[in-house]
Design a protein around this motif. Sequence first.
Motif, PDB file in Angstrom:
ATOM      1  N   ARG A 156      -3.148  -2.450  16.305  1.00  0.00           N
ATOM      2  CA  ARG A 156      -2.737  -1.076  16.036  1.00  0.00           C
ATOM      3  C   ARG A 156      -3.952  -0.166  16.045  1.00  0.00           C
ATOM      4  NH1 ARG A 156       0.526  -0.600  10.730  1.00  0.00           N
ATOM      5  NH2 ARG A 156       2.109  -1.527  12.089  1.00  0.00           N
ATOM      6  N   ALA A 157      -3.846   0.945  16.734  1.00  0.00           N
ATOM      7  CA  ALA A 157      -4.946   1.910  16.748  1.00  0.00           C
ATOM      8  C   ALA A 157      -5.030   2.565  15.380  1.00  0.00           C
ATOM      9  CB  ALA A 157      -4.723   2.963  17.821  1.00  0.00           C
ATOM     10  N   VAL A 158      -6.193   2.432  14.737  1.00  0.00           N
ATOM     11  CA  VAL A 158      -6.387   2.991  13.398  1.00  0.00           C
ATOM     12  C   VAL A 158      -7.562   3.953  13.429  1.00  0.00           C
ATOM     13  CG1 VAL A 158      -6.884   2.477  10.988  1.00  0.00           C
ATOM     14  CG2 VAL A 158      -5.511   0.888  12.338  1.00  0.00           C
ATOM     15  N   SER A 159      -7.349   5.162  12.958  1.00  0.00           N
ATOM     16  CA  SER A 159      -8.432   6.131  12.916  1.00  0.00           C
ATOM     17  C   SER A 159      -9.402   5.764  11.808  1.00  0.00           C
ATOM     18  CB  SER A 159      -7.879   7.537  12.672  1.00  0.00           C
ATOM     19  OG  SER A 159      -7.349   7.630  11.372  1.00  0.00           O
ATOM     20  N   SER A 160     -10.594   6.375  11.851  1.00  0.00           N
ATOM     21  CA  SER A 160     -11.604   6.071  10.837  1.00  0.00           C
ATOM     22  C   SER A 160     -11.205   6.611   9.475  1.00  0.00           C
ATOM     23  CB  SER A 160     -12.958   6.681  11.249  1.00  0.00           C
ATOM     24  OG  SER A 160     -12.842   8.082  11.389  1.00  0.00           O
ATOM     25  N   GLY A 161     -10.173   7.459   9.434  1.00  0.00           N
ATOM     26  CA  GLY A 161      -9.725   8.010   8.159  1.00  0.00           C
ATOM     27  C   GLY A 161      -8.239   7.787   7.960  1.00  0.00           C
ATOM     28  N   THR A 162      -7.815   6.561   7.799  1.00  0.00           N
ATOM     29  CA  THR A 162      -6.408   6.241   7.619  1.00  0.00           C
ATOM     30  C   THR A 162      -5.855   6.926   6.375  1.00  0.00           C
ATOM     31  OG1 THR A 162      -6.823   4.090   8.596  1.00  0.00           O
ATOM     32  CG2 THR A 162      -4.762   4.349   7.397  1.00  0.00           C
ATOM     33  N   LYS A 163      -4.666   7.516   6.492  1.00  0.00           N
ATOM     34  CA  LYS A 163      -4.057   8.211   5.367  1.00  0.00           C
ATOM     35  C   LYS A 163      -3.043   7.286   4.696  1.00  0.00           C
ATOM     36  CE  LYS A 163      -4.676  12.890   7.196  1.00  0.00           C
ATOM     37  NZ  LYS A 163      -4.015  14.161   7.575  1.00  0.00           N
ATOM     38  N   LEU A 164      -3.127   7.198   3.374  1.00  0.00           N
ATOM     39  CA  LEU A 164      -2.224   6.352   2.613  1.00  0.00           C
ATOM     40  C   LEU A 164      -1.596   7.161   1.479  1.00  0.00           C
ATOM     41  CD1 LEU A 164      -4.363   3.087   2.210  1.00  0.00           C
ATOM     42  CD2 LEU A 164      -2.554   3.509   3.867  1.00  0.00           C
ATOM     43  N   THR A 165      -0.517   6.622   0.912  1.00  0.00           N
ATOM     44  CA  THR A 165       0.099   7.252  -0.250  1.00  0.00           C
ATOM     45  C   THR A 165      -0.808   7.081  -1.465  1.00  0.00           C
ATOM     46  OG1 THR A 165       1.238   5.233  -0.925  1.00  0.00           O
ATOM     47  CG2 THR A 165       2.385   6.670   0.652  1.00  0.00           C
ATOM     48  N   ASP A 166      -0.539   7.840  -2.521  1.00  0.00           N
ATOM     49  CA  ASP A 166      -1.327   7.727  -3.744  1.00  0.00           C
ATOM     50  C   ASP A 166      -1.270   6.314  -4.303  1.00  0.00           C
ATOM     51  OD1 ASP A 166      -1.780  10.397  -3.410  1.00  0.00           O
ATOM     52  OD2 ASP A 166      -0.951  11.031  -5.342  1.00  0.00           O
ATOM     53  N   GLU A 167      -0.070   5.705  -4.301  1.00  0.00           N
ATOM     54  CA  GLU A 167       0.061   4.362  -4.870  1.00  0.00           C
ATOM     55  C   GLU A 167      -0.692   3.331  -4.028  1.00  0.00           C
ATOM     56  OE1 GLU A 167       0.605   1.238  -7.156  1.00  0.00           O
ATOM     57  OE2 GLU A 167       0.973   3.329  -7.700  1.00  0.00           O
ATOM     58  N   ALA A 168      -0.684   3.501  -2.700  1.00  0.00           N
ATOM     59  CA  ALA A 168      -1.424   2.578  -1.844  1.00  0.00           C
ATOM     60  C   ALA A 168      -2.929   2.693  -2.098  1.00  0.00           C
ATOM     61  CB  ALA A 168      -1.105   2.844  -0.377  1.00  0.00           C
ATOM     62  N   ILE A 169      -3.406   3.925  -2.288  1.00  0.00           N
ATOM     63  CA  ILE A 169      -4.825   4.123  -2.590  1.00  0.00           C
ATOM     64  C   ILE A 169      -5.149   3.545  -3.963  1.00  0.00           C
ATOM     65  CG2 ILE A 169      -6.586   5.872  -3.105  1.00  0.00           C
ATOM     66  CD1 ILE A 169      -5.365   7.584  -0.895  1.00  0.00           C
ATOM     67  N   ALA A 170      -4.255   3.736  -4.937  1.00  0.00           N
ATOM     68  CA  ALA A 170      -4.467   3.153  -6.266  1.00  0.00           C
ATOM     69  C   ALA A 170      -4.579   1.639  -6.168  1.00  0.00           C
ATOM     70  CB  ALA A 170      -3.318   3.544  -7.197  1.00  0.00           C
ATOM     71  N   ASP A 171      -3.797   1.030  -5.295  1.00  0.00           N
ATOM     72  CA  ASP A 171      -3.829  -0.422  -5.116  1.00  0.00           C
ATOM     73  C   ASP A 171      -5.185  -0.857  -4.561  1.00  0.00           C
ATOM     74  OD1 ASP A 171      -2.393  -2.837  -5.428  1.00  0.00           O
ATOM     75  OD2 ASP A 171      -2.118  -2.948  -3.269  1.00  0.00           O
ATOM     76  N   VAL A 172      -5.728  -0.083  -3.631  1.00  0.00           N
ATOM     77  CA  VAL A 172      -7.056  -0.387  -3.093  1.00  0.00           C
ATOM     78  C   VAL A 172      -8.108  -0.279  -4.194  1.00  0.00           C
ATOM     79  CG1 VAL A 172      -8.848   0.340  -1.457  1.00  0.00           C
ATOM     80  CG2 VAL A 172      -6.444   0.344  -0.755  1.00  0.00           C
ATOM     81  N   LEU A 173      -7.990   0.751  -5.035  1.00  0.00           N
ATOM     82  CA  LEU A 173      -8.943   0.924  -6.134  1.00  0.00           C
ATOM     83  C   LEU A 173      -8.854  -0.243  -7.111  1.00  0.00           C
ATOM     84  CD1 LEU A 173      -8.758   4.744  -6.977  1.00  0.00           C
ATOM     85  CD2 LEU A 173     -10.240   3.552  -5.368  1.00  0.00           C
ATOM     86  N   ARG A 174      -7.642  -0.696  -7.417  1.00  0.00           N
ATOM     87  CA  ARG A 174      -7.495  -1.845  -8.328  1.00  0.00           C
ATOM     88  C   ARG A 174      -8.194  -3.078  -7.761  1.00  0.00           C
ATOM     89  NH1 ARG A 174      -1.864  -0.089  -8.041  1.00  0.00           N
ATOM     90  NH2 ARG A 174      -1.425   1.318  -9.789  1.00  0.00           N
ATOM     91  N   THR A 175      -8.047  -3.290  -6.460  1.00  0.00           N
ATOM     92  CA  THR A 175      -8.663  -4.447  -5.824  1.00  0.00           C
ATOM     93  C   THR A 175     -10.183  -4.407  -5.922  1.00  0.00           C
ATOM     94  OG1 THR A 175      -6.833  -4.613  -4.245  1.00  0.00           O
ATOM     95  CG2 THR A 175      -8.888  -5.696  -3.636  1.00  0.00           C
ATOM     96  N   ALA A 176     -10.754  -3.212  -5.782  1.00  0.00           N
ATOM     97  CA  ALA A 176     -12.212  -3.081  -5.758  1.00  0.00           C
ATOM     98  C   ALA A 176     -12.802  -2.641  -7.094  1.00  0.00           C
ATOM     99  CB  ALA A 176     -12.605  -2.067  -4.666  1.00  0.00           C
ATOM    100  N   TRP A 177     -11.978  -2.481  -8.111  1.00  0.00           N
ATOM    101  CA  TRP A 177     -12.412  -1.897  -9.386  1.00  0.00           C
ATOM    102  C   TRP A 177     -13.581  -2.653 -10.009  1.00  0.00           C
ATOM    103  CZ3 TRP A 177     -10.717   2.663 -11.359  1.00  0.00           C
ATOM    104  CH2 TRP A 177     -11.099   2.975 -12.657  1.00  0.00           C
ATOM    105  N   ASP A 178     -13.411  -3.965 -10.203  1.00  0.00           N
ATOM    106  CA  ASP A 178     -14.449  -4.740 -10.886  1.00  0.00           C
ATOM    107  C   ASP A 178     -15.703  -4.887 -10.038  1.00  0.00           C
ATOM    108  OD1 ASP A 178     -13.321  -5.591 -13.527  1.00  0.00           O
ATOM    109  OD2 ASP A 178     -11.736  -6.313 -12.218  1.00  0.00           O
ATOM    110  N   VAL A 179     -15.518  -4.986  -8.727  1.00  0.00           N
ATOM    111  CA  VAL A 179     -16.674  -5.099  -7.828  1.00  0.00           C
ATOM    112  C   VAL A 179     -17.579  -3.891  -7.978  1.00  0.00           C
ATOM    113  CG1 VAL A 179     -17.379  -5.138  -5.401  1.00  0.00           C
ATOM    114  CG2 VAL A 179     -15.481  -6.572  -6.179  1.00  0.00           C
ATOM    115  N   HIS A 180     -17.002  -2.713  -8.222  1.00  0.00           N
ATOM    116  CA  HIS A 180     -17.782  -1.475  -8.313  1.00  0.00           C
ATOM    117  C   HIS A 180     -17.860  -0.940  -9.739  1.00  0.00           C
ATOM    118  CE1 HIS A 180     -18.168  -1.160  -3.963  1.00  0.00           C
ATOM    119  NE2 HIS A 180     -16.924  -1.572  -3.901  1.00  0.00           N
ATOM    120  N   GLY A 181     -17.538  -1.806 -10.707  1.00  0.00           N
ATOM    121  CA  GLY A 181     -17.700  -1.429 -12.103  1.00  0.00           C
ATOM    122  C   GLY A 181     -16.851  -0.254 -12.536  1.00  0.00           C
TER     123      GLY A 181
END
Length: 263
Positions: free
Chosen positions: A197-222
């Motif tokens: 799938r062609a994906v731009s460098s700035g993929t747009k996601l819903t707020d909940e999808a972005i929150a899910d990404v933050l949860r995944t990376a939360w501890d890694v980035h303190g």
Amino acid sequence: MRYLYLGRSVAEAIKVSDTLGANLYVASAGLGLAHALDPAPSYDLTFADPANSLARCLVEHGWTPADWWMALTRAGVGRGPIASLFQNSSSGLVFVALPAAYVDMISADLLAVPERQRERLRLFTSAAGQRALGAALRPCALPYDERLETVSGYAGTRTDFPQRALRHFVDVIGGHQLGLADGAERVAGALEGLQPRAVSSGTKLTDEAIADVLRTAWDVHGGSSTRLLRYLRHEARIACEQKRFRGIWYAVKGEYDNKESAV
């Protein structure tokens, strides 16, 4: 431990664990190899962020993440080396689903698995992670790539790719019932004919999808809003205006604060 980490990557791993009735472990830069049900404190140790104290320590001493991982296991931190999972059971598969940086961290550990036992190993990682594997471990990596993003129900972000590939392997292909070569052949067949799938460098996601990404990376980035915004834009390549990001970040922070106050 199972409730310390949030986000889709962990949720996908839990689904597979529950489906198979298998033990779930976490490869942690701070806690070593930990069982998902082990009690664990909130911590901030990672080599993924150059500003983190662990990353600076590694650079100062000329150590690699693999050196750090082996030091943890030798010191008795966590459940021991991943290789011990093969020793504790003479049969059964061992699934490892990790991003490229963590595959690099545990690669020396996996090389300690006797060659005759590596037939039991299944590795799920990004294309970059596959390229980084040495000749001894590369055959254990299933040939998933960005074409998985076009399979209904299995699209996601770069951060949860390994776990999504693992769930597809178990739920769709039934790979846990196949030998290594047959499993790899089934994966190749499942992706054959699909176009990335062609994906731009700035993929747009819903707020909940972005929150899910933050949860995944939360501890890694303190939990740092600055580091997480940088990660979101430059590593996960997800578009998010700063004011919108702050609102999502505060919501996720509230989840963690509530969880800690309930302990």
